[in-house]
Design an enzyme around this catalytic site. Sequence first.
Site, PDB file in Angstrom:
ATOM      1  N   LYS A  28       1.263   3.350  -9.739  1.00 38.21           N
ATOM      2  CA  LYS A  28       2.069   2.140  -9.528  1.00 38.21           C
ATOM      3  C   LYS A  28       1.268   0.871  -9.842  1.00 38.21           C
ATOM      4  CE  LYS A  28       4.992   4.343  -6.016  1.00 38.21           C
ATOM      5  NZ  LYS A  28       5.584   4.221  -4.648  1.00 38.21           N
TER       6      LYS A  28
ATOM      7  N   PHE B 156      13.507  -1.616   2.675  1.00 39.38           N
ATOM      8  CA  PHE B 156      12.354  -1.915   1.821  1.00 39.38           C
ATOM      9  C   PHE B 156      12.701  -1.929   0.330  1.00 39.38           C
ATOM     10  CE2 PHE B 156      12.267   2.676   2.849  1.00 39.38           C
ATOM     11  CZ  PHE B 156      12.374   3.219   1.568  1.00 39.38           C
TER      12      PHE B 156
ATOM     13  N   ARG C 243       2.405  16.262  -5.053  1.00 44.12           N
ATOM     14  CA  ARG C 243       2.766  15.503  -3.849  1.00 44.12           C
ATOM     15  C   ARG C 243       1.722  15.703  -2.744  1.00 44.12           C
ATOM     16  NH1 ARG C 243       7.685  12.880  -3.833  1.00 44.12           N
ATOM     17  NH2 ARG C 243       7.764  12.946  -1.564  1.00 44.12           N
TER      18      ARG C 243
ATOM     19  N   THR D 248       3.709   9.349   2.432  1.00 44.47           N
ATOM     20  CA  THR D 248       4.240   8.060   1.966  1.00 44.47           C
ATOM     21  C   THR D 248       3.641   6.889   2.730  1.00 44.47           C
ATOM     22  OG1 THR D 248       6.335   9.208   1.550  1.00 44.47           O
ATOM     23  CG2 THR D 248       6.403   6.801   1.565  1.00 44.47           C
TER      24      THR D 248
ATOM     25  N   ASN E 133       1.726   2.073  -2.154  1.00 48.56           N
ATOM     26  CA  ASN E 133       1.072   3.337  -1.805  1.00 48.56           C
ATOM     27  C   ASN E 133       0.588   4.089  -3.042  1.00 48.56           C
ATOM     28  OD1 ASN E 133       3.498   4.150  -2.787  1.00 48.56           O
ATOM     29  ND2 ASN E 133       4.167   5.228  -0.972  1.00 48.56           N
TER      30      ASN E 133
ATOM     31  N   HIS F  63       3.552   7.749  -7.347  1.00 49.85           N
ATOM     32  CA  HIS F  63       4.859   8.382  -7.184  1.00 49.85           C
ATOM     33  C   HIS F  63       4.773   9.800  -7.726  1.00 49.85           C
ATOM     34  CE1 HIS F  63       9.076   9.434  -7.919  1.00 49.85           C
ATOM     35  NE2 HIS F  63       8.664   9.788  -9.131  1.00 49.85           N
TER      36      HIS F  63
HETATM   37  P1  ATP Z   1       7.811   8.213  -4.315  1.00 44.14           P
HETATM   38  O1  ATP Z   1       9.307   8.395  -4.464  1.00 44.14           O
HETATM   39  O2  ATP Z   1       7.333   6.850  -4.792  1.00 44.14           O
HETATM   40  O3  ATP Z   1       7.051   9.341  -4.896  1.00 44.14           O
HETATM   41  P2  ATP Z   1       7.926   9.237  -1.661  1.00 44.14           P
HETATM   42  O4  ATP Z   1       8.814  10.275  -2.242  1.00 44.14           O
HETATM   43  O5  ATP Z   1       6.725   9.646  -0.887  1.00 44.14           O
HETATM   44  O6  ATP Z   1       7.441   8.236  -2.774  1.00 44.14           O
HETATM   45  P3  ATP Z   1      10.290   7.823  -0.803  1.00 44.14           P
HETATM   46  O7  ATP Z   1      10.877   8.034   0.536  1.00 44.14           O
HETATM   47  O8  ATP Z   1      10.972   8.422  -2.002  1.00 44.14           O
HETATM   48  O9  ATP Z   1       8.754   8.262  -0.735  1.00 44.14           O
HETATM   49  O10 ATP Z   1      10.153   6.251  -0.997  1.00 44.14           O
HETATM   50  C1  ATP Z   1       9.980   5.688  -2.277  1.00 44.14           C
HETATM   51  C2  ATP Z   1       8.977   4.569  -2.183  1.00 44.14           C
HETATM   52  O11 ATP Z   1       9.507   3.530  -1.355  1.00 44.14           O
HETATM   53  C3  ATP Z   1       7.649   4.937  -1.504  1.00 44.14           C
HETATM   54  O12 ATP Z   1       6.724   5.537  -2.365  1.00 44.14           O
HETATM   55  C4  ATP Z   1       7.181   3.576  -1.043  1.00 44.14           C
HETATM   56  O13 ATP Z   1       6.618   2.826  -2.120  1.00 44.14           O
HETATM   57  C5  ATP Z   1       8.470   2.921  -0.607  1.00 44.14           C
HETATM   58  N1  ATP Z   1       8.716   3.158   0.830  1.00 44.14           N
HETATM   59  C6  ATP Z   1       9.141   4.311   1.407  1.00 44.14           C
HETATM   60  N2  ATP Z   1       9.271   4.193   2.742  1.00 44.14           N
HETATM   61  C7  ATP Z   1       8.919   2.913   3.023  1.00 44.14           C
HETATM   62  C8  ATP Z   1       8.842   2.153   4.245  1.00 44.14           C
HETATM   63  N3  ATP Z   1       9.168   2.680   5.430  1.00 44.14           N
HETATM   64  N4  ATP Z   1       8.424   0.865   4.164  1.00 44.14           N
HETATM   65  C9  ATP Z   1       8.108   0.306   2.979  1.00 44.14           C
HETATM   66  N5  ATP Z   1       8.162   0.956   1.789  1.00 44.14           N
HETATM   67  C10 ATP Z   1       8.561   2.239   1.812  1.00 44.14           C
HETATM   68 MG    MG Z   2      10.530   9.828  -3.477  1.00 36.17          MG
END
Ligand code: ATP
Ligand code: MG
Length: 141
Positions: free
Chosen positions: A9, A58, A86, A92, A116, A119
Amino acid sequence: LQLTVGLLKPDIAGNPTIVSLIEQEILKKKFYILKRKVVRWQKRDSEMFYKQHKENFFYRRLVDCMTSGPIIALLLAKENGITDWRKLMGPTKVYKSQFTDPNTIRGRFGLTDTRNTVHGSDSVQSAAEETSFFFPDFNAN
Ligand code: ATP
Ligand code: MG
């Protein structure tokens, strides 16, 4: 081998030291890096990619973060690639990644729950969709 898409990212993609540490870690964990591409997203790209999060508090923050600079997209291949990538990314949320999984990529480099660092595709279906989204010329056969 199973394909998955990894994104570095904007919070780290512009930092060559961190990028190379992450890429070394990926290779050390026996992933093949089949393709690599630097992209820059417009708001609409980000909104489309994360449309499943449209109702989340968010969402705006996430969309803005993903358009704040270049993204490095990686096409990764490994047995159990989706799950293993993952696992390597880590949780996350930053409180979890830093305190319970400090050796994961997010544990090492994550700044906040949004910034974070990485992805990963979360299913065979999303891996296929994300592969054609980022690497339309890749032929999985
Ligand atoms: P990604 O889809 O980026 O691989 P993930 O699958 O671990 O991450 P998701 O639940 O799909 O997590 O959320 C997508 C993205 O949204 C996260 O990677 C993070 O950047 C953001 N995000 C998720 N949860 C939160 C939260 N509680 N507060 C702020 N940002 C969040
Ligand atoms: Mg995701």
